[in-house]
Design an enzyme around this catalytic site. Structure first.
Site, PDB file in Angstrom:
ATOM      1  N   ASN A 205      10.523 -14.816  12.961  1.00  0.00           N
ATOM      2  CA  ASN A 205       9.612 -14.617  11.839  1.00  0.00           C
ATOM      3  C   ASN A 205       8.770 -13.376  12.129  1.00  0.00           C
ATOM      4  O   ASN A 205       8.861 -12.784  13.212  1.00  0.00           O
ATOM      5  CB  ASN A 205       8.752 -15.856  11.589  1.00  0.00           C
ATOM      6  CG  ASN A 205       7.906 -16.263  12.782  1.00  0.00           C
ATOM      7  OD1 ASN A 205       7.397 -15.415  13.521  1.00  0.00           O
ATOM      8  ND2 ASN A 205       7.751 -17.565  12.986  1.00  0.00           N
ATOM      9  N   ARG A 206       7.948 -12.972  11.165  1.00  0.00           N
ATOM     10  CA  ARG A 206       7.210 -11.715  11.335  1.00  0.00           C
ATOM     11  C   ARG A 206       6.295 -11.757  12.571  1.00  0.00           C
ATOM     12  O   ARG A 206       6.199 -10.779  13.312  1.00  0.00           O
ATOM     13  CB  ARG A 206       6.383 -11.417  10.081  1.00  0.00           C
ATOM     14  CG  ARG A 206       5.796  -9.999  10.081  1.00  0.00           C
ATOM     15  CD  ARG A 206       4.664  -9.879   9.084  1.00  0.00           C
ATOM     16  NE  ARG A 206       5.104  -9.954   7.717  1.00  0.00           N
ATOM     17  CZ  ARG A 206       5.414  -8.899   6.954  1.00  0.00           C
ATOM     18  NH1 ARG A 206       5.370  -7.683   7.473  1.00  0.00           N
ATOM     19  NH2 ARG A 206       5.758  -9.065   5.696  1.00  0.00           N
ATOM     20  N   LYS A 207       5.637 -12.902  12.798  1.00  0.00           N
ATOM     21  CA  LYS A 207       4.734 -13.018  13.945  1.00  0.00           C
ATOM     22  C   LYS A 207       5.501 -12.879  15.254  1.00  0.00           C
ATOM     23  O   LYS A 207       5.072 -12.162  16.169  1.00  0.00           O
ATOM     24  CB  LYS A 207       4.011 -14.362  13.894  1.00  0.00           C
ATOM     25  CG  LYS A 207       3.036 -14.579  15.031  1.00  0.00           C
ATOM     26  CD  LYS A 207       2.355 -15.937  14.917  1.00  0.00           C
ATOM     27  CE  LYS A 207       1.411 -16.183  16.094  1.00  0.00           C
ATOM     28  NZ  LYS A 207       0.776 -17.527  16.004  1.00  0.00           N
ATOM     29  N   GLU A 208       6.649 -13.545  15.354  1.00  0.00           N
ATOM     30  CA  GLU A 208       7.467 -13.456  16.570  1.00  0.00           C
ATOM     31  C   GLU A 208       8.008 -12.046  16.756  1.00  0.00           C
ATOM     32  O   GLU A 208       8.047 -11.524  17.878  1.00  0.00           O
ATOM     33  CB  GLU A 208       8.621 -14.458  16.494  1.00  0.00           C
ATOM     34  CG  GLU A 208       8.172 -15.917  16.544  1.00  0.00           C
ATOM     35  CD  GLU A 208       9.223 -16.891  16.057  1.00  0.00           C
ATOM     36  OE1 GLU A 208       9.081 -18.094  16.347  1.00  0.00           O
ATOM     37  OE2 GLU A 208      10.175 -16.454  15.370  1.00  0.00           O
ATOM     38  N   ASP A 275      13.886 -23.565  10.278  1.00  0.00           N
ATOM     39  CA  ASP A 275      15.081 -24.340  10.649  1.00  0.00           C
ATOM     40  C   ASP A 275      16.128 -24.272   9.551  1.00  0.00           C
ATOM     41  O   ASP A 275      17.328 -24.115   9.809  1.00  0.00           O
ATOM     42  CB  ASP A 275      14.717 -25.810  10.887  1.00  0.00           C
ATOM     43  CG  ASP A 275      13.682 -26.006  11.972  1.00  0.00           C
ATOM     44  OD1 ASP A 275      13.597 -25.135  12.858  1.00  0.00           O
ATOM     45  OD2 ASP A 275      12.975 -27.027  11.931  1.00  0.00           O
TER      46      ASP A 275
END
EC number: 2.7.1.167
Length: 490
Positions: A205-208, A275
């Site tokens: 995701n963007r944060k990761e 998921d």
């Protein structure tokens, strides 16, 4: 031309090996209206609770729900939570669980306290040991994973950083999969993308992604540039960055980025949406689709998942409704095949606060009188269910010469009408059983009936619903149309 049916048939032939961190997701729904007199803490008045298979187990459930088979390898503790998850996974016909028990750690469990009214999370409590699995458990995990690779069409690693996907497990699994020519998709948690070296696709995701690349990732161009550097480090073919309400961006190594916007939807809960994206990407890519088609399906699935409460799965019917134009759904999605399917649709509508209406009939030869009743009925509710007499039921009511059209043909004609949201065929002489099951807010019939003659009126009235009688159009009836047609033939 895109064929959803062909895609589903291909998906049904696929087997996904899913490896990752299994957990139990619990959702406690209630409201806060006061502060505890014992401490400055809110008091949650609990109204209901739900328990779901979570983490990588939710990935497995989504793989199975969409129609593929899943071999799932995960870790549980020697406790009641682990035994419950083992039993639940074992009851899924399309999931083959291969679970390793580690008595030194608890099975991961997350309890979320959620506002029933606002669908906002107020508190989460976790039971977990996040440290990597010990060397002996690592070996047992690999002994469970490696023999399954030959059976799989694609491999999916779902990393929640709860101990299953250690550096060794990741490395040995990816290397063995590559030797067998298997593609590997990774939903990563580690900020060091290099540990996933050799995977086909990473789906942060963007944060990761921001943490791993140390880039702002504020624009699609910044994501594309940072992704190329990250892919060189991870030696992967592509990177898909999910951006919540901003959609998702896929960057193929050395290719042009593909951007897919998020579909408009009322977001209820984002738990487990990642998921769903990973699961749908895996099964669609395994089925032979290209990047763009896989992203389109994953985006549609994510829209369905976030519109539900809790950790949710997406069914082929729900995915079809998001992907295909509304007009093409008539015969395939509006005609209910079972009580369970009807119950699920009703549950979804009521969760959305929609007013459900019901009318019924034989609808042997559709005419303007029918259309008037159906249109008026739809105008009185948010979703209209039409009860349709089966062929046997029509013969008992109208005689052996009827129906003129068989029940499937009649159902398809009704389903093609914009006013009709669902068609439910019933075998009985009256729709009383259906009405009892549906408990509609509005019950509609033609004005040639009185209120007391309308089957089920007392059930609707007892629930505070309305009975609506629509004036009939003179000169229009199936019986008279059939009679005139026969006279013309003679």
């Amino acid at each position: 031309m895109f064929s959803f049916d062909a895609l589903l048939q291909a998906i049904a032939r696929q087997t996904v090996l899913c490896v990752g961190d299994l957990m139990l997701d619990e959702f406690v729904y209630g409201e806060v209206s006061r502060i505890s007199p014992e401490a400055p803490a809110p008091v949650i008045a609990v109204q209901r609770s739900e328990t779901n298979i979570g983490g990588a187990g939710n990935v497995a459930r989504n793989i199975a729900a969409i129609g593929a088979r899943c071999i799932f390898v995960g870790l549980i503790g020697d406790d009641a939570t682990g035994r419950f998850l083992e039993s639940e996974l074992g009851s899924e016909s399309r999931i083959e669980p291969v679970l390793v028990c580690d008595g030194s750690r608890p099975t991961t469990r997350k309890v979320r306290f959620v506002s029933e009214h606002f669908s906002t999370h107020m508190l989460r409590a976790d039971w977990e040991t996040a440290s990597p699995a010990a060397a002996d458990i690592e070996q047992r995990l690999l002994d469970a994973i490696l023999p399954q690779l030959a059976r799989a069409d694609i491999v999916l690693l779902s990393d929640y950083a709860k101990g299953v996907l250690t550096a060794r497990v990741i490395r040995d699994t990816i290397d063995a999969a590559k030797k067998l020519g298997k593609r590997v998709i990774v939903d990563p948690k580690s900020a060091n993308f290099a540990i996933y070296r050799g995977a086909t696709l990473l789906t942060p995701n963007r944060k990761e992604f921001t943490a791993a690349t140390r880039s702002a990732a504020a624009t699609d161009d910044e994501i594309a540039a940072a992704a190329q550097d990250a892919m060189a480090l991870a030696e992967c073919e592509a990177m898909l960055v999910t951006k919540s309400e901003h959609g998702m961006t896929l960057v193929p190594r050395g290719g042009e980025p593909i951007h897919v916007p998020a579909l408009p939807v009322k977001v209820r809960d984002v738990s487990g949406a990642g998921d769903t994206v990973a699961a749908v990407l895996a099964v669609v890519l395994a089925s032979g689709a290209n990047w763009a088609a896989a992203m389109r399906a994953a985006s549609a699935a994510a829209a369905v998942a976030v519109s539900k409460n809790g950790t949710a799965v997406v069914t082929p019917a729900e995915l079809r409704r998001r992907i295909l134009p509304h007009a093409s759904l008539a015969a395939e999605e509006k005609i209910i095949g079972s009580d369970a399917e009807l119950d699920e649709r009703l549950k979804q509508w009521r969760r959305e606060g929609l007013r459900v209406g019901f009318t019924n009939g034989c609808f042997d030869i559709l005419h303007p009188g029918h259309v008037k009743v159906l249109t008026a009925a739809r105008g009185a509710c948010d979703r209209l269910i039409v009860g349709l007499n089966s062929d046997a039921s029509v013969r008992r009511l109208k005689g052996e010469s009827r129906p003129v059209q068989h029940e499937r043909a009649r159902a398809e004609v009704l389903a093609a009408l914009e006013a009709v949201d669902l068609v439910a065929i019933f075998e009985e002489d009256t729709p009383l059983r259906l009405i009892t099951r549906i408990e509609p807010s509005v019950l509609v019939k033609g004005g040639d009936y009185t209120r007391e003659q309308v089957v089920g009126h007392e059930i609707v009235a007892a629930k505070g619903g309305d009975v609506l009688l629509v004036d009939v159009l003179p000169g229009f009836s199936t019986t008279s149309l059939v009679a005139r047609a026969r006279e013309g033939q003679s």
